[in-house]
Design an enzyme around this catalytic site. Structure first.
Site, PDB file in Angstrom:
ATOM      1  N   PHE A 147      -5.622  13.992   2.263  1.00 24.42           N
ATOM      2  CA  PHE A 147      -5.087  13.374   1.050  1.00 24.42           C
ATOM      3  C   PHE A 147      -3.730  13.975   0.695  1.00 24.42           C
ATOM      4  CE2 PHE A 147      -9.602  12.788   0.883  1.00 24.42           C
ATOM      5  CZ  PHE A 147      -9.763  11.484   0.442  1.00 24.42           C
ATOM      6  N   SER A 173      -2.608  11.127   5.203  1.00 31.43           N
ATOM      7  CA  SER A 173      -3.211  12.409   5.543  1.00 31.43           C
ATOM      8  C   SER A 173      -4.719  12.330   5.343  1.00 31.43           C
ATOM      9  CB  SER A 173      -2.636  13.520   4.651  1.00 31.43           C
ATOM     10  OG  SER A 173      -3.376  14.720   4.804  1.00 31.43           O
ATOM     11  N   ASP A 179      -0.054   5.128   1.142  1.00 34.58           N
ATOM     12  CA  ASP A 179      -0.247   6.055   2.257  1.00 34.58           C
ATOM     13  C   ASP A 179      -0.395   5.296   3.572  1.00 34.58           C
ATOM     14  OD1 ASP A 179      -0.224   8.069   0.330  1.00 34.58           O
ATOM     15  OD2 ASP A 179      -2.400   8.079   0.131  1.00 34.58           O
ATOM     16  N   ASP A 206       0.872  -1.162   0.000  1.00 36.29           N
ATOM     17  CA  ASP A 206       0.000   0.000   0.000  1.00 36.29           C
ATOM     18  C   ASP A 206       0.923   1.230   0.000  1.00 36.29           C
ATOM     19  OD1 ASP A 206      -2.403   1.569   0.438  1.00 36.29           O
ATOM     20  OD2 ASP A 206      -1.784   1.726   2.531  1.00 36.29           O
TER      21      ASP A 206
END
Length: 190
Positions: free
Chosen positions: A21, A18, A11, A9
Site C-alpha cells: 500500500f 505497491s 495506484d 484509477d
C-alpha cells in the site's frame, strides 16, 4: 452541454502500485509520463476525476491524514507538470466490509455521476485491474486497461474472457491519452 470527463484509477495507473500500500508521500512515485498525460487531458478540455479503492484505511494501515498527505503530494507534483485532478472519490472500506463503493462495485462511479449530474455512458474509465474494468462496465463507462499495474504481462496478448468485451488495452496512461485525443481530433474534423 455535457462536460468532457475522464475517470482514472490511482495506484498502477498514475503511480506505482505497491502490495504494501502507498501509505505516505514518500511511497508515492508517479509512473513515467502519467502526470504529463493528465496535463494533456486538462489542456484538451477534459475534467479528470479519480475513483480509487483505498482499503488501507479500513485495514488500519494508514489514517485520513496520511491519505490526504499522499493526495496533496500527488496534486502538487501534478500542478508542477501543468495538470490538475478535479475530484478524488475513494472507497475507505476493507474488502470484507461489503460496501457498494469498493470496485468492482460501481458505487464510486455512481457518486461521480451524481456529483456531476451527468450520464456516464461512454465516459472513459482508465484503470489497471479487472475490478476497475468491471466497475466501468457496471456504470456504463468505456473501460480502458493500462498495463502499468496489475497486468503488465498482457502486452500483445488477448484479454482473458473475464474482462468486459469492450475493454480497450493501452501500454500506459500516455498511450490512452494519445488514443483519446487522436479520436477527439478526428471527430472535431467531421
Amino acid at each position: 452541454m455535457q462536460i468532457k470527463l475522464v475517470i482514472l484509477d490511482r495506484d498502477g495507473t498514475i503511480n506505482r502500485a505497491s502490495d504494501e500500500f502507498v501509505k505516505s508521500p514518500d511511497e508515492w512515485h508517479p509512473l513515467p509520463g502519467a502526470l504529463e498525460s493528465i496535463s494533456r487531458l486538462n489542456h484538451a478540455g477534459f475534467h479528470v476525476v479519480l475513483a480509487t479503492n483505498q482499503s488501507g484505511l479500513g485495514r488500519g494501515l494508514f489514517d485520513m491524514a496520511a491519505l490526504n498527505a499522499v493526495h496533496g503530494h500527488m496534486l502538487k507534483n501534478l500542478a508542477a507538470a501543468g495538470g490538475r485532478i478535479d475530484a478524488i472519490f475513494y472507497c475507505p472500506h476493507a474488502p470484507d466490509e461489503g460496501c457498494a463503493c469498493r470496485k468492482p462495485a460501481p458505487g464510486l462511479l455512481m457518486q461521480i455521476q451524481e456529483r456531476y449530474g451527468i450520464d456516464l455512458a461512454g465516459v472513459p474509465y482508465v484503470g489497471d485491474s479487472l475490478r476497475d474494468m468491471e466497475a466501468a462496465q457496471a456504470a456504463g463507462c468505456a473501460p480502458h486497461l493500462v498495463l502499468t499495474g496489475r497486468h503488465p504481462d498482457m502486452q500483445n496478448q488477448a484479454l482473458p474472457p473475464k474482462f468486459p468485451a469492450n475493454t480497450r488495452v493501452h501500454a500506459d496512461l500516455a498511450a490512452f491519452v494519445d488514443h483519446l485525443l487522436g479520436d477527439a481530433s478526428s471527430m472535431s474534423q467531421l
